[in-house]
Design a protein around this motif. Sequence first.
Motif, PDB file in Angstrom:
ATOM      1  N   MET A 128      12.102  -8.872  -8.512  1.00 34.90           N
ATOM      2  CA  MET A 128      11.975  -7.443  -8.273  1.00 34.90           C
ATOM      3  C   MET A 128      10.922  -7.172  -7.212  1.00 34.90           C
ATOM      4  O   MET A 128       9.916  -7.887  -7.149  1.00 34.90           O
ATOM      5  CB  MET A 128      11.619  -6.730  -9.576  1.00 34.90           C
ATOM      6  N   LYS A 129      11.147  -6.138  -6.431  1.00 37.01           N
ATOM      7  CA  LYS A 129      10.238  -5.866  -5.326  1.00 37.01           C
ATOM      8  C   LYS A 129       8.836  -5.522  -5.810  1.00 37.01           C
ATOM      9  O   LYS A 129       7.853  -5.789  -5.114  1.00 37.01           O
ATOM     10  CB  LYS A 129      10.790  -4.755  -4.444  1.00 37.01           C
ATOM     11  N   GLN A 130       8.738  -4.925  -7.011  1.00 38.12           N
ATOM     12  CA  GLN A 130       7.409  -4.577  -7.525  1.00 38.12           C
ATOM     13  C   GLN A 130       6.569  -5.820  -7.783  1.00 38.12           C
ATOM     14  O   GLN A 130       5.361  -5.832  -7.507  1.00 38.12           O
ATOM     15  CB  GLN A 130       7.546  -3.762  -8.833  1.00 38.12           C
ATOM     16  N   VAL A 131       7.199  -6.869  -8.296  1.00 40.45           N
ATOM     17  CA  VAL A 131       6.486  -8.126  -8.526  1.00 40.45           C
ATOM     18  C   VAL A 131       6.022  -8.707  -7.199  1.00 40.45           C
ATOM     19  O   VAL A 131       4.890  -9.202  -7.073  1.00 40.45           O
ATOM     20  CB  VAL A 131       7.390  -9.133  -9.268  1.00 40.45           C
ATOM     21  N   THR A 132       6.886  -8.642  -6.193  1.00 39.88           N
ATOM     22  CA  THR A 132       6.525  -9.140  -4.866  1.00 39.88           C
ATOM     23  C   THR A 132       5.337  -8.368  -4.292  1.00 39.88           C
ATOM     24  O   THR A 132       4.411  -8.968  -3.725  1.00 39.88           O
ATOM     25  CB  THR A 132       7.725  -9.016  -3.907  1.00 39.88           C
ATOM     26  N   ILE A 133       5.350  -7.056  -4.447  1.00 38.53           N
ATOM     27  CA  ILE A 133       4.245  -6.229  -3.951  1.00 38.53           C
ATOM     28  C   ILE A 133       2.940  -6.612  -4.634  1.00 38.53           C
ATOM     29  O   ILE A 133       1.907  -6.800  -3.975  1.00 38.53           O
ATOM     30  CB  ILE A 133       4.543  -4.734  -4.182  1.00 38.53           C
ATOM     31  N   ILE A 134       2.970  -6.748  -5.945  1.00 38.92           N
ATOM     32  CA  ILE A 134       1.759  -7.086  -6.701  1.00 38.92           C
ATOM     33  C   ILE A 134       1.194  -8.429  -6.247  1.00 38.92           C
ATOM     34  O   ILE A 134      -0.013  -8.563  -5.988  1.00 38.92           O
ATOM     35  CB  ILE A 134       2.068  -7.110  -8.205  1.00 38.92           C
ATOM     36  N   LYS A 135       2.065  -9.433  -6.134  1.00 41.78           N
ATOM     37  CA  LYS A 135       1.603 -10.769  -5.742  1.00 41.78           C
ATOM     38  C   LYS A 135       1.131 -10.797  -4.292  1.00 41.78           C
ATOM     39  O   LYS A 135       0.116 -11.428  -3.960  1.00 41.78           O
ATOM     40  CB  LYS A 135       2.729 -11.789  -5.945  1.00 41.78           C
ATOM     41  N   THR A 136       1.864 -10.111  -3.412  1.00 39.63           N
ATOM     42  CA  THR A 136       1.498 -10.102  -1.999  1.00 39.63           C
ATOM     43  C   THR A 136       0.144  -9.449  -1.785  1.00 39.63           C
ATOM     44  O   THR A 136      -0.722  -9.990  -1.080  1.00 39.63           O
ATOM     45  CB  THR A 136       2.567  -9.360  -1.166  1.00 39.63           C
ATOM     46  N   GLU A 137      -0.045  -8.279  -2.384  1.00 39.66           N
ATOM     47  CA  GLU A 137      -1.313  -7.572  -2.209  1.00 39.66           C
ATOM     48  C   GLU A 137      -2.462  -8.351  -2.830  1.00 39.66           C
ATOM     49  O   GLU A 137      -3.573  -8.361  -2.287  1.00 39.66           O
ATOM     50  CB  GLU A 137      -1.224  -6.171  -2.810  1.00 39.66           C
ATOM     51  N   ASP A 138      -2.202  -9.030  -3.935  1.00 35.43           N
ATOM     52  CA  ASP A 138      -3.240  -9.855  -4.554  1.00 35.43           C
ATOM     53  C   ASP A 138      -3.657 -10.984  -3.616  1.00 35.43           C
ATOM     54  O   ASP A 138      -4.855 -11.268  -3.448  1.00 35.43           O
ATOM     55  CB  ASP A 138      -2.725 -10.425  -5.875  1.00 35.43           C
ATOM     56  N   SER A 139      -2.678 -11.619  -2.981  1.00 36.37           N
ATOM     57  CA  SER A 139      -2.979 -12.702  -2.034  1.00 36.37           C
ATOM     58  C   SER A 139      -3.755 -12.190  -0.826  1.00 36.37           C
ATOM     59  O   SER A 139      -4.705 -12.820  -0.370  1.00 36.37           O
ATOM     60  CB  SER A 139      -1.676 -13.366  -1.575  1.00 36.37           C
ATOM     61  N   LEU A 140      -3.350 -11.030  -0.308  1.00 35.09           N
ATOM     62  CA  LEU A 140      -4.035 -10.458   0.848  1.00 35.09           C
ATOM     63  C   LEU A 140      -5.472 -10.089   0.508  1.00 35.09           C
ATOM     64  O   LEU A 140      -6.387 -10.284   1.324  1.00 35.09           O
ATOM     65  CB  LEU A 140      -3.276  -9.225   1.346  1.00 35.09           C
ATOM     66  N   GLN A 141      -5.696  -9.581  -0.681  1.00 34.24           N
ATOM     67  CA  GLN A 141      -7.051  -9.233  -1.104  1.00 34.24           C
ATOM     68  C   GLN A 141      -7.928 -10.477  -1.226  1.00 34.24           C
ATOM     69  O   GLN A 141      -9.119 -10.447  -0.896  1.00 34.24           O
ATOM     70  CB  GLN A 141      -7.003  -8.471  -2.420  1.00 34.24           C
ATOM     71  N   LYS A 142      -7.333 -11.562  -1.700  1.00 37.17           N
ATOM     72  CA  LYS A 142      -8.091 -12.819  -1.787  1.00 37.17           C
ATOM     73  C   LYS A 142      -8.427 -13.347  -0.400  1.00 37.17           C
ATOM     74  O   LYS A 142      -9.533 -13.872  -0.168  1.00 37.17           O
ATOM     75  CB  LYS A 142      -7.283 -13.853  -2.572  1.00 37.17           C
ATOM     76  N   LEU A 143      -7.496 -13.222   0.539  1.00 40.15           N
ATOM     77  CA  LEU A 143      -7.759 -13.659   1.913  1.00 40.15           C
ATOM     78  C   LEU A 143      -8.906 -12.873   2.525  1.00 40.15           C
ATOM     79  O   LEU A 143      -9.707 -13.422   3.297  1.00 40.15           O
ATOM     80  CB  LEU A 143      -6.500 -13.490   2.771  1.00 40.15           C
ATOM     81  N   ALA A 144      -9.001 -11.602   2.193  1.00 38.67           N
ATOM     82  CA  ALA A 144     -10.046 -10.746   2.760  1.00 38.67           C
ATOM     83  C   ALA A 144     -11.442 -11.191   2.344  1.00 38.67           C
ATOM     84  O   ALA A 144     -12.433 -10.869   3.019  1.00 38.67           O
ATOM     85  CB  ALA A 144      -9.817  -9.302   2.340  1.00 38.67           C
ATOM     86  N   LYS A 145     -11.546 -11.947   1.256  1.00 37.85           N
ATOM     87  CA  LYS A 145     -12.852 -12.385   0.753  1.00 37.85           C
ATOM     88  C   LYS A 145     -13.310 -13.710   1.358  1.00 37.85           C
ATOM     89  O   LYS A 145     -14.447 -14.135   1.132  1.00 37.85           O
ATOM     90  CB  LYS A 145     -12.795 -12.521  -0.768  1.00 37.85           C
ATOM     91  N   LEU A 146     -12.438 -14.371   2.118  1.00 35.20           N
ATOM     92  CA  LEU A 146     -12.769 -15.685   2.673  1.00 35.20           C
ATOM     93  C   LEU A 146     -13.631 -15.577   3.928  1.00 35.20           C
ATOM     94  O   LEU A 146     -13.553 -14.589   4.656  1.00 35.20           O
ATOM     95  CB  LEU A 146     -11.484 -16.447   3.003  1.00 35.20           C
ATOM     96  N   ASP A 147     -14.433 -16.625   4.173  1.00 35.88           N
ATOM     97  CA  ASP A 147     -15.146 -16.671   5.446  1.00 35.88           C
ATOM     98  C   ASP A 147     -14.162 -17.070   6.544  1.00 35.88           C
ATOM     99  O   ASP A 147     -13.024 -17.450   6.268  1.00 35.88           O
ATOM    100  CB  ASP A 147     -16.329 -17.647   5.391  1.00 35.88           C
ATOM    101  N   ARG A 148     -14.603 -16.974   7.797  1.00 39.98           N
ATOM    102  CA  ARG A 148     -13.672 -17.143   8.915  1.00 39.98           C
ATOM    103  C   ARG A 148     -13.004 -18.509   8.923  1.00 39.98           C
ATOM    104  O   ARG A 148     -11.795 -18.621   9.155  1.00 39.98           O
ATOM    105  CB  ARG A 148     -14.420 -16.934  10.238  1.00 39.98           C
ATOM    106  N   ASN A 149     -13.765 -19.561   8.659  1.00 46.90           N
ATOM    107  CA  ASN A 149     -13.197 -20.903   8.699  1.00 46.90           C
ATOM    108  C   ASN A 149     -12.155 -21.092   7.602  1.00 46.90           C
ATOM    109  O   ASN A 149     -11.054 -21.601   7.848  1.00 46.90           O
ATOM    110  CB  ASN A 149     -14.316 -21.938   8.537  1.00 46.90           C
ATOM    111  N   ALA A 150     -12.504 -20.657   6.386  1.00 46.52           N
ATOM    112  CA  ALA A 150     -11.565 -20.782   5.276  1.00 46.52           C
ATOM    113  C   ALA A 150     -10.335 -19.902   5.505  1.00 46.52           C
ATOM    114  O   ALA A 150      -9.211 -20.280   5.153  1.00 46.52           O
ATOM    115  CB  ALA A 150     -12.250 -20.392   3.975  1.00 46.52           C
TER     116      ALA A 150
END
Length: 237
Positions: free
Chosen positions: A1-23
């Motif tokens: 379902m698209k809602q599951v995809t949205i939840i997982k995608t946004e969660d991944s993007l939020q985690k990426l935002a917390k990484l330093d540049r090299n990571a």
Amino acid sequence: MKQVTIIKTEDSLQKLAKLDRNALDKAIDKIIRDKQAKEIMEMAKAQEVVNRGQQQLAARNPADPSLQSFYFYNSVAVLKGKGEFVQKWSIRPLEDNWRRRNKDSNGFGDGNSLSNPTGVGQPANLQPVADVNEGKLKAMKQEILAKIPFTPETLSASKKKQEDAYFALGKIYKLSLNQPRNAVITFEKLLSDFPKTSYEVEVLYLLYLLSEGNSTGQAFYKEKLLNKFPDSYLPDS
């Protein structure tokens, strides 16, 4: 379902935002490599379908001209498709840094080789690899970076997408799929992750209804709903 995809995608993007540049560079490189791996497997599977079609053609040798309209019975179409496949994707060994034309270029990422350890879906002598040049790699990286919520505003928008998706998903589980347990889990997750959600009154009411037959659970949600929203209407339990 698209809602599951949205939840997982946004969660991944939020985690990426917390990484330093090299990571972050390494993580984005892995995303691109994984995407390329998926495309390679899809191309390999498509090639296997073509091969099976040719084998069926040779075995059956249909005389009915009407069958020539079917792609795999039309040897001209098959050969044409196979030629276009090779022209677009090429046939080359799978090796480290295969995405880079200039293999001495640092680009971005860790340069791990892309492989298929199981061998599932790979033709014996064919390993199609998308010819992604440096310009396209840079564009792919920028496309991913543009989606990462680095600012408070974009992070808030990302979380709002998740909040909306949780609410919609919970209603789908309850109203469309008749999966009350999944609906409860989803609504409780919404309240836990978004304690100030604008959907709180509706979610508490739905949880109250979903707790039918569970006097303890229904009493809990009834009390919580009436304490926070005293004007709420509840059917007689």
